[in-house]
Design an enzyme around this catalytic site. Structure first.
Site, mmCIF file in Angstrom:
data_model
loop_
_atom_site.group_PDB
_atom_site.id
_atom_site.type_symbol
_atom_site.label_atom_id
_atom_site.label_comp_id
_atom_site.label_asym_id
_atom_site.label_seq_id
_atom_site.Cartn_x
_atom_site.Cartn_y
_atom_site.Cartn_z
ATOM 1 C CB SER A 96 19.326 -12.991 -74.384
ATOM 2 O OG SER A 96 20.673 -12.922 -73.994
ATOM 3 C CG HIS A 130 24.699 -13.846 -79.318
ATOM 4 N ND1 HIS A 130 24.741 -14.417 -78.067
ATOM 5 C CD2 HIS A 130 23.633 -13.019 -79.320
ATOM 6 C CE1 HIS A 130 23.732 -13.960 -77.342
ATOM 7 N NE2 HIS A 130 23.047 -13.104 -78.078
ATOM 8 C CG ASN A 184 17.920 -12.336 -78.125
ATOM 9 O OD1 ASN A 184 16.977 -11.565 -78.259
ATOM 10 N ND2 ASN A 184 17.997 -13.190 -77.117
ATOM 11 N N GLY A 222 16.823 -6.049 -77.885
ATOM 12 C CA GLY A 222 15.749 -5.096 -78.087
ATOM 13 C C GLY A 222 16.110 -3.699 -77.632
ATOM 14 C CB CYS A 225 24.469 -9.345 -76.097
ATOM 15 S SG CYS A 225 24.771 -10.344 -77.553
ATOM 16 C CG PHE A 226 22.529 -7.001 -70.644
ATOM 17 C CD1 PHE A 226 21.361 -6.356 -71.016
ATOM 18 C CD2 PHE A 226 22.901 -6.950 -69.317
ATOM 19 C CE1 PHE A 226 20.588 -5.683 -70.081
ATOM 20 C CE2 PHE A 226 22.144 -6.281 -68.374
ATOM 21 C CZ PHE A 226 20.978 -5.640 -68.756
ATOM 22 C CD GLN A 278 21.802 -3.631 -74.495
ATOM 23 O OE1 GLN A 278 21.301 -3.918 -73.401
ATOM 24 N NE2 GLN A 278 21.345 -4.130 -75.636
ATOM 25 N N GLY A 306 16.524 -8.106 -70.423
ATOM 26 C CA GLY A 306 16.076 -6.957 -69.658
ATOM 27 C C GLY A 306 16.549 -5.623 -70.189
ATOM 28 N N GLY A 346 22.459 -11.026 -71.935
ATOM 29 C CA GLY A 346 21.446 -11.205 -70.910
ATOM 30 C C GLY A 346 20.167 -10.461 -71.263
ATOM 31 C CD GLU A 400 27.319 -16.820 -78.685
ATOM 32 O OE1 GLU A 400 26.126 -16.865 -79.012
ATOM 33 O OE2 GLU A 400 27.918 -15.751 -78.412
#
Length: 380
Positions: A55, A354, A306, A308, A264-265, A268, A238, A236, A356
């Site tokens: 990421s 996260h 993590n 943005g 996370c990704f 989204q 981007g 991930g 994990e």
């Protein structure tokens, strides 16, 4: 990125932000130049997991903890096969690592993998600058013959921005692979790799799940070819606004009503699949000490982040979506950013962090159990 030999700690280095702010220090890791998005991580430990988290692709990570490298680098804690950060910024690197598992110094590992870093920087001032001005493009330049400041700044401003960046396919596996269940197989999960960390399928395997990790380019047919009891979408790098393929695949999963879990990704992607927008945070959440409330239970957990970007969903009401009712299930207690979503009429949920716990903390491990419960309920 261009690199040469390892820095000795005496080679000069310069960090240049796109707004013209300059910090000077010493080379750390490889010597050369690198570019990326400047972000800061508030974790006081777990730097090896941070460096190898896909990421962080195309990001220059500023460590807010002043002493970094104290435990060296081992061969067990990496979350992928390589370091993904574009650059690394520390204040006081450890001179001698001390840990029984250490195999080499962090400086040596960064150099071996061609990662340009800088040390001796006032990371407190740099973090305050990013917090006030926002994450921005940055360049690190090191060597005995550096360009002039104007040339360095021009190069930084030519680097690509994170907004609009489609990066998942650059970090995901090219070929599908299987992580076998531990202690007897109970379920099969198709995990779409958008930048997955190694500990994530391991946490599922601990719960009797056979995990089929699929490339980011996997289709709906590829997902269902493994006859999954559940589908997982990973973290991930981007901009999620570019992830049209992943959104399409997730909608296909939602239409079939298969239990779904995203982190996370993946959170989204679920947001977009449900019809919500996404937006870029000013400086993001990064570190292993972010407070989040699970609104379904009222409990507060300390979590590893993590990201943005975030999902733009209403916090104060249940929303109607093409797949039924949805609500925000988790929220960040620092800034009320959406940290989780769940469908009320289908077995699907996600979180923006996260669970994990690589590295730490373990407060959110229950989310894997929640995923297991969804699959149990569907089977029943």
């Amino acid at each position: 990125m261009t690199t040469s030999t390892r820095g000795t700690g005496k080679v000069p280095a310069v960090l240049v932000l796109e707004d013209g702010r300059i910090f000077r220090g010493r080379a750390y890791g490889a010597v050369g130049e690198t570019f990326g998005e400047a972000v800061f991580s508030t974790g006081m430990t777990g730097y090896q997991e941070t460096l190898t988290d896909p990421s962080y692709h195309r990001q220059v990570v500023v460590m807010t903890a002043p002493h970094v490298g104290n435990t060296g680098v081992n061969d067990e804690d990496a979350e992928s096969k390589r370091i993904w950060v574009s650059g690394y910024v520390v204040r006081d690197p450890a001179r001698v690592p001390s840990n029984w598992r250490s195999r080499r110094t962090l400086d040596e590992e960064l150099a071996a993998q061609g990662v340009v870093g800088i040390s001796g920087v006032d990371t407190r001032a740099l973090t305050r600058h990013l917090r006030e001005r926002g994450a921005m493009r940055v360049g690190i330049f090191s060597g005995n013959a550096l360009p002039d400041e104007g040339t360095m700044l021009a190069e930084v401003r030519q680097a690509p921005e994170m907004t609009g960046a489609d990066l998942s396919a650059e970090v995901a596996t090219r070929e599908a692979y299987v992580v076998p269940a531990q202690g007897g197989k109970k379920f099969t999960v198709a995990a779409v790799d958008l930048g997955i960390k190694g500990m994530t399928p391991y946490r599922m395997a601990e719960r009797g799940i056979e995990v089929h990790v699929l490339p980011a380019t996997a289709t709906v047919d590829d997902v269902y070819a493994v006859n999954p009891d559940g589908v997982f979408f990973s973290n991930g790098p981007g901009d999620p606004a570019t992830a049209d393929h992943a959104v399409s695949v997730m909608r296909g999963v939602l239409e079939r009503g298969t239990p779904l879990f995203g982190i996370c990704f993946g959170n989204q992607i679920l947001g977009r699949a449900l019809g919500f927008g996404t937006y870029k945070l000013k400086y993001g959440h990064r570190g292993i000490n972010q407070p989040v409330q699970d609104r379904t239970t009222g409990k507060v957990e300390v979590t590893a982040h993590n990201h943005g970007f975030a999902v733009d969903a209403p916090l104060d009401k249940v929303s109607d979506t093409p797949f039924g009712r949805a609500e925000v299930s988790h929220v960040c207690l620092n800034d009320n950013v959406v940290e989780g979503l769940q469908l009320l009429d289908k077995p699907a949920f996600s979180v923006q962090y996260h669970p994990e716990a690589a590295a730490g903390p373990h407060d959110a491990a229950y989310l894997f159990d929640r995923f297991v419960s969804l699959m149990e309920g569907q089977r029943a």
